[in-house]
Design an enzyme around this catalytic site. Sequence first.
Site, short mmCIF file in Angstrom:
data_model
loop_
_atom_site.label_atom_id
_atom_site.label_comp_id
_atom_site.label_asym_id
_atom_site.label_seq_id
_atom_site.Cartn_x
_atom_site.Cartn_y
_atom_site.Cartn_z
N HIS A 85 76.59 -77.14 72.29
CA HIS A 85 75.94 -76.31 71.26
C HIS A 85 76.65 -76.61 69.93
O HIS A 85 77.84 -76.93 69.92
CB HIS A 85 76.16 -74.85 71.68
CG HIS A 85 75.46 -73.83 70.85
ND1 HIS A 85 75.94 -73.40 69.64
CD2 HIS A 85 74.32 -73.13 71.07
CE1 HIS A 85 75.12 -72.46 69.16
NE2 HIS A 85 74.13 -72.29 70.01
N ASP A 143 83.40 -73.53 77.00
CA ASP A 143 82.39 -72.67 76.40
C ASP A 143 81.58 -72.08 77.56
O ASP A 143 80.79 -72.78 78.20
CB ASP A 143 81.51 -73.51 75.47
CG ASP A 143 80.30 -72.75 74.95
OD1 ASP A 143 80.05 -71.63 75.42
OD2 ASP A 143 79.60 -73.30 74.07
N1 PMP Z 1 77.58 -72.01 73.26
C1 PMP Z 1 76.48 -71.96 74.01
C2 PMP Z 1 76.38 -72.83 75.23
C3 PMP Z 1 75.43 -71.12 73.65
O1 PMP Z 1 74.33 -71.07 74.39
C4 PMP Z 1 75.57 -70.31 72.49
C5 PMP Z 1 74.44 -69.39 72.04
N2 PMP Z 1 73.17 -69.95 72.13
C6 PMP Z 1 76.74 -70.38 71.76
C7 PMP Z 1 77.73 -71.24 72.18
C8 PMP Z 1 76.97 -69.56 70.54
O2 PMP Z 1 76.99 -68.21 70.87
P1 PMP Z 1 77.02 -67.10 69.73
O3 PMP Z 1 75.88 -67.42 68.80
O4 PMP Z 1 76.81 -65.82 70.48
O5 PMP Z 1 78.34 -67.17 69.06
#
Ligand code: PMP
Length: 400
Positions: free
Chosen positions: A118, A195
């Site tokens: 991500h 993550d």
């Molecule tokens: N890592 C992954 C794998 C995610 O799916 C997400 C949210 N889609 C995030 C990080 C970021 O999360 P947040 O926006 O809640 O900080």
Amino acid sequence: MLPTTLRDDFPILRETVNGKPLVYLDNAATSQNPTQVIEASRHYYEKLNANIHRGTHYLARAATEAHEAARNSVAAHINAASPDEVIFTSGTTDGINLVANILSLSPGDEILISTLEHHSNIVPWQMLAERSGAILKVIPCDEDGVLDQAAFQDLLSDKTKIFTLTWVSNAFGTVNPVREMTAAAKTHGAIVLIDAAQAVPHMAIDVQALGADFLAFSGHKVYAPTGIGVLWGKLDLLKSLPPWKGGGEMIKEVTFEGTTYNDPPFRYEAGTPNIEGAIALAAALDYVNAIGLDEIHGHEQFLIRHAAAALSEIPGIRLYGPAERACSLSFAIEGIHHYDLGTLIDQMGVAVRTGHHCCQPLMARFGITGTTRASFALYNTEEDISALTAALKKASAMLR
Ligand code: PMP
């Protein structure tokens, strides 16, 4: 399969959209909150609201106790060795940025990430690389969205100072062999961050068995409110690292000549935290534990397999990701833009996500700008999949 009566716990699922019953399949972006969690937030504001720590009055003590009880619940949920390893953040992004800002690298050091990440597990490392002169290396994936383990082994070396990996891909649902990959990175002495944003809602987590140094997740993907998350870190490591944000709570003593810092976790929690969020997150974890993570996992696995089989019958469809996937099912229908598809099925009450899913480099790897993604939670049912399939068939006939 979990009982459909669980849906009654989620008031928002009774909403209608465009006159149709809501079919909510955007859980990888955010999940809905059960009454038990909404009530925990409400109880906090009705009975406990006060700033925590340092307070002498009743409410300050009660709020502090509830906040620290929430920390204990999170620690137990992920099997942390100590609650002091649990840092409350605003979410996964915040946790990753914290780590990227407290680790220091030298020119030529390497940060190893994967194609499946991500943006929140890419950009903070690019920024660290820019600041330090370190080099970002990327593990490639194959046509199924599975990481190339041979390439991973080749990329690992004693220059690898940080290795960070998503447990489950939010875009394709790929489940990475995090334990094995962590062990391999550890043989080279790398610091490892996992993550777990897409893992925590769907499976039991044991940070001690994992062998990593850090793990980050968000509350809002595990039936809790937005604005709360967790960074777990090994206590010895946290104790040896400097603070990032400065302010109240993170200090031992402040003089104009200099400041001494508090111990973890408080060293990393400058300012008034999201007290209600932490309490609601603990309520959400209680909720999933009462159902059972194995049961939730089994239910979601049934749904995702059923959905993959049902969608495969749609003419011109391509499913992305491996056959064994968690939570997210990404697809494209030939000749139809994902945005048009998502917009049209929304008219039929079906909520999915379209676009790059904050994974532009992964989309680029497949030569696409995005996909349509259905993602599942404990309250989804076979009827939701029937509604999705019917809506997709109807929309693709209209858009062709
Ligand atoms: N890592 C992954 C794998 C995610 O799916 C997400 C949210 N889609 C995030 C990080 C970021 O999360 P947040 O926006 O809640 O900080």
